[in-house]
Scaffold this motif. Sequence first.
Motif, PDB file in Angstrom:
ATOM      1  N   LEU A 261       0.831  -1.196   0.000  1.00  0.00           N
ATOM      2  CA  LEU A 261       0.000   0.000   0.000  1.00  0.00           C
ATOM      3  C   LEU A 261       0.869   1.250   0.000  1.00  0.00           C
ATOM      4  N   ASP A 262       0.552   2.184  -0.888  1.00  0.00           N
ATOM      5  CA  ASP A 262       1.277   3.455  -0.911  1.00  0.00           C
ATOM      6  C   ASP A 262       0.886   4.291   0.303  1.00  0.00           C
ATOM      7  N   ALA A 263       1.880   4.941   0.902  1.00  0.00           N
ATOM      8  CA  ALA A 263       1.622   5.713   2.119  1.00  0.00           C
ATOM      9  C   ALA A 263       2.670   6.809   2.265  1.00  0.00           C
ATOM     10  N   LYS A 264       2.489   7.634   3.314  1.00  0.00           N
ATOM     11  CA  LYS A 264       3.467   8.661   3.680  1.00  0.00           C
ATOM     12  C   LYS A 264       3.723   8.536   5.171  1.00  0.00           C
ATOM     13  N   VAL A 265       4.983   8.534   5.564  1.00  0.00           N
ATOM     14  CA  VAL A 265       5.338   8.393   6.978  1.00  0.00           C
ATOM     15  C   VAL A 265       4.996   9.691   7.711  1.00  0.00           C
ATOM     16  N   VAL A 266       4.160   9.571   8.733  1.00  0.00           N
ATOM     17  CA  VAL A 266       3.752  10.719   9.540  1.00  0.00           C
ATOM     18  C   VAL A 266       4.702  10.915  10.718  1.00  0.00           C
ATOM     19  N   SER A 267       5.057   9.816  11.383  1.00  0.00           N
ATOM     20  CA  SER A 267       5.957   9.901  12.536  1.00  0.00           C
ATOM     21  C   SER A 267       6.628   8.560  12.739  1.00  0.00           C
ATOM     22  N   ILE A 268       7.730   8.574  13.478  1.00  0.00           N
ATOM     23  CA  ILE A 268       8.442   7.345  13.850  1.00  0.00           C
ATOM     24  C   ILE A 268       8.422   7.253  15.364  1.00  0.00           C
ATOM     25  N   GLU A 269       7.890   6.136  15.862  1.00  0.00           N
ATOM     26  CA  GLU A 269       7.714   5.937  17.309  1.00  0.00           C
ATOM     27  C   GLU A 269       8.454   4.667  17.718  1.00  0.00           C
ATOM     28  N   GLY A 270       9.708   4.804  18.118  1.00  0.00           N
ATOM     29  CA  GLY A 270      10.512   3.633  18.450  1.00  0.00           C
ATOM     30  C   GLY A 270      10.793   2.817  17.205  1.00  0.00           C
ATOM     31  N   ASP A 271      10.412   1.521  17.228  1.00  0.00           N
ATOM     32  CA  ASP A 271      10.639   0.671  16.065  1.00  0.00           C
ATOM     33  C   ASP A 271       9.421   0.616  15.144  1.00  0.00           C
ATOM     34  N   LEU A 272       8.446   1.491  15.384  1.00  0.00           N
ATOM     35  CA  LEU A 272       7.247   1.549  14.557  1.00  0.00           C
ATOM     36  C   LEU A 272       7.116   2.921  13.898  1.00  0.00           C
ATOM     37  N   VAL A 273       6.464   2.938  12.750  1.00  0.00           N
ATOM     38  CA  VAL A 273       6.129   4.201  12.105  1.00  0.00           C
ATOM     39  C   VAL A 273       4.610   4.337  12.071  1.00  0.00           C
ATOM     40  N   ARG A 274       4.157   5.565  12.064  1.00  0.00           N
ATOM     41  CA  ARG A 274       2.748   5.838  11.772  1.00  0.00           C
ATOM     42  C   ARG A 274       2.703   6.382  10.352  1.00  0.00           C
ATOM     43  N   ALA A 275       1.864   5.758   9.521  1.00  0.00           N
ATOM     44  CA  ALA A 275       1.810   6.130   8.116  1.00  0.00           C
ATOM     45  C   ALA A 275       0.382   6.451   7.703  1.00  0.00           C
ATOM     46  N   ARG A 276       0.248   7.402   6.771  1.00  0.00           N
ATOM     47  CA  ARG A 276      -1.061   7.788   6.259  1.00  0.00           C
ATOM     48  C   ARG A 276      -1.219   7.215   4.858  1.00  0.00           C
ATOM     49  N   LEU A 277      -2.292   6.433   4.663  1.00  0.00           N
ATOM     50  CA  LEU A 277      -2.569   5.842   3.364  1.00  0.00           C
ATOM     51  C   LEU A 277      -3.180   6.875   2.425  1.00  0.00           C
TER      52      LEU A 277
ATOM     53  N   GLY B   2      -6.036   7.168   1.052  1.00  0.00           N
ATOM     54  CA  GLY B   2      -7.379   7.619   1.390  1.00  0.00           C
ATOM     55  C   GLY B   2      -7.478   8.378   2.690  1.00  0.00           C
ATOM     56  N   GLY B   3      -6.348   8.604   3.370  1.00  0.00           N
ATOM     57  CA  GLY B   3      -6.348   9.391   4.594  1.00  0.00           C
ATOM     58  C   GLY B   3      -6.328   8.585   5.880  1.00  0.00           C
ATOM     59  N   GLN B   4      -6.611   7.272   5.818  1.00  0.00           N
ATOM     60  CA  GLN B   4      -6.578   6.458   7.023  1.00  0.00           C
ATOM     61  C   GLN B   4      -5.124   6.254   7.467  1.00  0.00           C
ATOM     62  N   GLU B   5      -4.927   6.173   8.781  1.00  0.00           N
ATOM     63  CA  GLU B   5      -3.586   5.985   9.325  1.00  0.00           C
ATOM     64  C   GLU B   5      -3.439   4.617   9.973  1.00  0.00           C
ATOM     65  N   MET B   6      -2.222   4.122   9.969  1.00  0.00           N
ATOM     66  CA  MET B   6      -1.929   2.814  10.556  1.00  0.00           C
ATOM     67  C   MET B   6      -0.472   2.796  10.980  1.00  0.00           C
ATOM     68  N   ARG B   7      -0.106   1.797  11.759  1.00  0.00           N
ATOM     69  CA  ARG B   7       1.278   1.630  12.196  1.00  0.00           C
ATOM     70  C   ARG B   7       1.896   0.392  11.548  1.00  0.00           C
ATOM     71  N   ALA B   8       3.216   0.451  11.357  1.00  0.00           N
ATOM     72  CA  ALA B   8       3.954  -0.671  10.779  1.00  0.00           C
ATOM     73  C   ALA B   8       5.382  -0.629  11.303  1.00  0.00           C
ATOM     74  N   ARG B   9       6.076  -1.742  11.131  1.00  0.00           N
ATOM     75  CA  ARG B   9       7.455  -1.816  11.591  1.00  0.00           C
ATOM     76  C   ARG B   9       8.356  -0.910  10.756  1.00  0.00           C
ATOM     77  N   SER B  10       9.234  -0.191  11.405  1.00  0.00           N
ATOM     78  CA  SER B  10      10.149   0.715  10.719  1.00  0.00           C
ATOM     79  C   SER B  10      11.248  -0.074   9.993  1.00  0.00           C
ATOM     80  N   SER B  11      11.855   0.535   8.993  1.00  0.00           N
ATOM     81  CA  SER B  11      12.983  -0.067   8.278  1.00  0.00           C
ATOM     82  C   SER B  11      13.981   1.036   7.939  1.00  0.00           C
ATOM     83  N   VAL B  12      15.067   0.671   7.267  1.00  0.00           N
ATOM     84  CA  VAL B  12      16.083   1.661   6.899  1.00  0.00           C
ATOM     85  C   VAL B  12      15.514   2.701   5.937  1.00  0.00           C
ATOM     86  N   HIS B  13      14.389   2.373   5.297  1.00  0.00           N
ATOM     87  CA  HIS B  13      13.791   3.295   4.333  1.00  0.00           C
ATOM     88  C   HIS B  13      12.919   4.365   5.009  1.00  0.00           C
TER      89      HIS B  13
END
Length: 363
Positions: A245-261, A263-274
Amino acid sequence: MVQPPIHVGMTGISKTYDGHSFVVRDLNLEIAKGEFLTLLGPSGSGKTTTLMMLAGFEYPSSGEITLDGRPIQDKPPEKRNIGMVFQNYALFPHMTVAENVGYSLRVRGLSKEQIGARVGEALAMVQLSNLAQRKPTALSGGQQQRVALARALVFEPSLVLMDEPLGALDKKLREDLQLEIRRIADRLDLTVVYVTHDQHEALTMSDKIAIFSDGCIQQIGSAQEIYGCPANRFVAEFVGDNNCLDAKVVSIEGDLVRARLVGGQEMRARSSVHSKVDQRATIAIRPESVRIAVQERAETLRGQVCDVIYCGDQFRIHVELPGGERLIAKSSSSLGVPMEKGRPVLLDWEPHDAWALDGRQRN
C-alpha cells in the motif's frame, strides 16, 4: 556452533556484452560448504548468467570467482569439476541410461569396473536401477530428469549447479522431485546452486535464497527471513502474496512508524532503513496477517468487499479502501460472518506484522 567453510566465492562480479549495459553488476556472494542456495528472480534479472559464470559457460567481465579459495574464473567448464543439471535434460538419445550416466567417467578415463560400480550407485540413488538399459526416449520426463541428476552426481563433484531442472514437469512430479533432490543433497553434503523462477520451489528447498533484480542481489537470507522480513518493495511484491500500500510516513515511534494511506486512514507498521518522516513509503502486509475486525478501533481500516474467492480451506477476501487501493485478507472457510460483495468491512493487523519499506518508483 562452528560455521562451515566458504566453498564458493564471487567477488565484484560484473558481466556486460557491449561494455555499457550490465547483465550482472558488482555481485558479491559467499556460499558455504553443504549449503543449498537458490537464485530466485524474474526473467532477465541475472540469475542464469550468474550460474553460467559459475559453470564456466560464461566468463565475467570483471571480478573473481573462487572454489575452495582457488580462482576459477578463467578455467573452462571441464576443469572446474562441477556437476550441472539443465531444464532440457541434455541426454544423448542414442545411449542407454547407464551409458548416459557413465559418459563423464569414460571421458575421465576410469576403468569399466569403476564406471560400472559408480553408475550402479548413482542410479540406485535416484531409484532407476531397473531402467539402466533403456534409452531416454522410453522414459517419462521425471525419469529423464533423474537420469540427468545421476549423471551430474556420478563423478562425485562437490558443487552441483541446477538451471530450472524441474520447469518442464507437472506440479505433482515437480513437488516430489523437489524433496528427492533435497534429500540427495543432504545425504551427500553437496553444495548446490539452484536457479528457479518458482517461489514455492525456492521456499521449499533452500537453506538460503538470493533474490535477483536488474543484475543485482536485492536480498539474501533464509526462506523465513525473505518471506517475513523483506528488504524492500521489490522483494515484498515478488515473494509470495503481499499487500503493498502506498503511504506517507507521519511519525516514527521507536521501532514503529505511523503512516497515512492514500485515502487518509492511518496505521502503524514496523520501521525499516527506508523510513523517513514526510517521505513516501510502501506498507507491506501479508494477506494471512490481515484480520476481519468485529469492532472499530483507533487503527482499524474501513473498506468494502469487492470480491470473495473460495479456495477450499480458506476465503480470499478482496477489499477496496477509501483511497481506491485494494488489499487481500485470507480467512478460514469456517468464518462465521458471511462476506458478500459490496459489504462494508473492518480490517486490522498487528503493527509488527507490517513493514514500512521504500515507496513506489515513479516513471
